[in-house]
Design a protein around this motif. Structure first.
Motif, PDB file in Angstrom:
ATOM      1  N   LYS A 243      -2.006 -11.133  -5.510  1.00  0.00           N
ATOM      2  CA  LYS A 243      -2.967 -10.533  -6.475  1.00  0.00           C
ATOM      3  C   LYS A 243      -4.177 -10.388  -5.187  1.00  0.00           C
ATOM      4  CE  LYS A 243      -2.336 -12.890 -10.800  1.00  0.00           C
ATOM      5  NZ  LYS A 243      -3.075 -13.774 -11.799  1.00  0.00           N
TER       6      LYS A 243
ATOM      7  N   ALA B 218      -3.434  -7.235  -3.592  1.00  0.00           N
ATOM      8  CA  ALA B 218      -3.063  -6.005  -4.515  1.00  0.00           C
ATOM      9  C   ALA B 218      -3.812  -6.417  -5.723  1.00  0.00           C
ATOM     10  CB  ALA B 218      -1.751  -5.335  -4.689  1.00  0.00           C
ATOM     11  N   PRO B 219      -5.246  -6.504  -6.107  1.00  0.00           N
ATOM     12  CA  PRO B 219      -5.660  -6.674  -7.129  1.00  0.00           C
ATOM     13  C   PRO B 219      -5.370  -5.902  -8.441  1.00  0.00           C
ATOM     14  CG  PRO B 219      -7.580  -6.353  -5.582  1.00  0.00           C
ATOM     15  CD  PRO B 219      -6.280  -6.205  -4.905  1.00  0.00           C
ATOM     16  N   ASP B 220      -5.102  -4.684  -8.118  1.00  0.00           N
ATOM     17  CA  ASP B 220      -5.030  -3.614  -8.857  1.00  0.00           C
ATOM     18  C   ASP B 220      -3.629  -3.385  -9.347  1.00  0.00           C
ATOM     19  OD1 ASP B 220      -7.817  -3.320  -9.023  1.00  0.00           O
ATOM     20  OD2 ASP B 220      -7.503  -1.924  -7.271  1.00  0.00           O
ATOM     21  N   LEU B 221      -2.514  -4.194  -9.022  1.00  0.00           N
ATOM     22  CA  LEU B 221      -1.218  -3.870  -9.458  1.00  0.00           C
ATOM     23  C   LEU B 221      -0.688  -5.085 -10.186  1.00  0.00           C
ATOM     24  CD1 LEU B 221       0.146  -2.762  -6.038  1.00  0.00           C
ATOM     25  CD2 LEU B 221      -0.328  -1.325  -7.947  1.00  0.00           C
TER      26      LEU B 221
ATOM     27  N   ALA C 273       2.674   1.660  -3.304  1.00  0.00           N
ATOM     28  CA  ALA C 273       1.580   2.179  -4.371  1.00  0.00           C
ATOM     29  C   ALA C 273       1.339   3.616  -4.353  1.00  0.00           C
ATOM     30  CB  ALA C 273       0.387   1.509  -4.528  1.00  0.00           C
TER      31      ALA C 273
ATOM     32  N   GLU D 233       0.842  -1.377   0.083  1.00  0.00           N
ATOM     33  CA  GLU D 233       0.182  -0.084   0.024  1.00  0.00           C
ATOM     34  C   GLU D 233       0.748   1.206  -0.101  1.00  0.00           C
ATOM     35  OE1 GLU D 233      -3.414   2.114   2.783  1.00  0.00           O
ATOM     36  OE2 GLU D 233      -2.547   0.316   3.332  1.00  0.00           O
TER      37      GLU D 233
ATOM     38  N   THR E 135       1.158  -8.216 -11.351  1.00  0.00           N
ATOM     39  CA  THR E 135       1.771  -9.321 -10.632  1.00  0.00           C
ATOM     40  C   THR E 135       2.235 -10.252 -11.624  1.00  0.00           C
ATOM     41  OG1 THR E 135      -0.187  -8.802  -9.213  1.00  0.00           O
ATOM     42  CG2 THR E 135       1.083 -11.013  -8.879  1.00  0.00           C
TER      43      THR E 135
ATOM     44  N   PRO F 276       2.913   4.562  -9.372  1.00  0.00           N
ATOM     45  CA  PRO F 276       1.914   3.664 -10.167  1.00  0.00           C
ATOM     46  C   PRO F 276       2.678   2.283 -10.549  1.00  0.00           C
ATOM     47  CG  PRO F 276       2.153   5.317 -11.653  1.00  0.00           C
ATOM     48  CD  PRO F 276       2.994   5.735 -10.424  1.00  0.00           C
TER      49      PRO F 276
END
Length: 226
Positions: free
Chosen positions: A195, A198-201, A172, A169, A203, A176
Motif C-alpha cells: 500500500k 502503490a496507494p492507488d492500486l 500500472a 509502476e 491491495t 489499470p
C-alpha cells in the motif's frame, strides 16, 4: 550472484570445464568477455548460438549445419532457450550422442515449463509467470501484447529484495487492472508495504483474495489473468 553482468557471468561460468565445449546464447559484451576469458583459461572453445527469428507461430533457427522452423507460440525468452538447445545438438553429436531435429520437435510438442508462461485451465484464461525483475516483466508484457488484445488483469507479488516499486509502476502503465498481494513466501512484501508503494492500486491480504477479484473481473470483461 552479483551486482553487475560481469559478476553474474563469472558465477555462471563456474560450470565451464577444461576441455569441454561451452555454449552460450546471445550475451551483452560485458558478460561475453567474462565467458571468453574463462574458456581461454580452461583451454576450451566457446560456441555462440546464432540469432533466431520469430515469424508468426514459428521459431526459425539457422546455423552452419541446420536451418528449420519449429512451431512456437511462447515468449521470446523461451525462444532464445530453444535456439540455444538447437545449437547444442551438433556439439552433442561430436561427443558421441545422437540427438536429431526430430528429437527436439518431439520434446517441444509436449514440453512445459511450470511457472513460466504456464497456461492454467480455469473459467477465464490464466497465465502463471515468475517474471521477477523489470527485464523479465517487459518480456512478459511484450509477449502478452503480441498474442491478443483482451484486457489484462495482473496479480502481482514480490519479495522484499526485488525492485517492486519499479515493477509495479511498469505494470500500472500497461493496465489499470493490477491486484497487489503478499505471497506464501516468507520474504514477500506484506499488504501494508504494498500500500505504501502503490496507494492507488487494489491491495489484498492474501493471493487467494487477489486472484478471486482478478478472475471475476476477467470473466466479466473477457480478459485474462496473469
Amino acid at each position: 550472484l552479483g551486482n553487475t553482468l560481469g559478476e553474474i557471468a563469472a558465477e555462471k561460468a563456474g560450470i565451464i570445464a577444461p576441455g569441454a565445449p561451452a555454449l552460450t546464447a546471445a550475451q551483452s559484451p560485458e558478460a561475453l568477455q567474462v565467458l571468453q576469458e574463462t574458456c581461454a583459461r580452461h583451454a576450451t572453445k566457446l560456441h555462440q548460438a546464432a540469432p533466431f527469428t520469430l515469424e508468426a507461430d514459428s521459431l526459425v533457427i539457422q546455423a552452419s549445419d541446420m536451418s528449420y522452423a519449429l512451431p512456437f507460440k511462447g515468449p521470446a525468452y523461451q525462444a532464445s532457450n530453444i535456439n540455444t538447445v538447437a545449437h547444442a545438438l551438433p556439439l552433442l553429436r561430436e561427443a558421441g550422442f545422437s540427438p536429431s531435429q526430430t528429437h527436439l520437435e518431439q520434446a517441444l510438442s509436449n514440453w512445459q515449463w511450470p511457472g513460466r508462461f504456464q497456461t492454467v485451465p480455469y473459467m477465464c484464461p490464466v497465465i502463471l509467470d515468475g517474471a521477477h525483475n523489470p527485464h523479465a516483466l517487459h518480456a512478459l508484457i511484450q509477449t502478452l501484447d503480441s498474442q491478443c488484445d483482451t484486457p489484462l488483469h495482473l496479480v502481482f507479488s514480490a519479495i522484499h529484495t526485488k525492485d517492486a516499486g519499479k515493477m509495479i509502476e511498469f505494470l500500472a502503465q500497461q493496465t489499470p487492472n493490477v491486484y497487489l498481494c503478499p505471497s506464501s513466501v516468507g520474504k514477500s512484501l506484506d499488504e501494508n508495504a504494498l500500500k505504501v508503494l502503490a496507494p492507488d492500486l487494489a491491495t489484498f491480504s492474501t493471493p487467494e483474495q487477489a486472484f478471486a477479484a482478478a478472475s471475476e473481473a476477467a470473466c466479466t470483461d473477457g480478459g485474462r489473468v496473469v
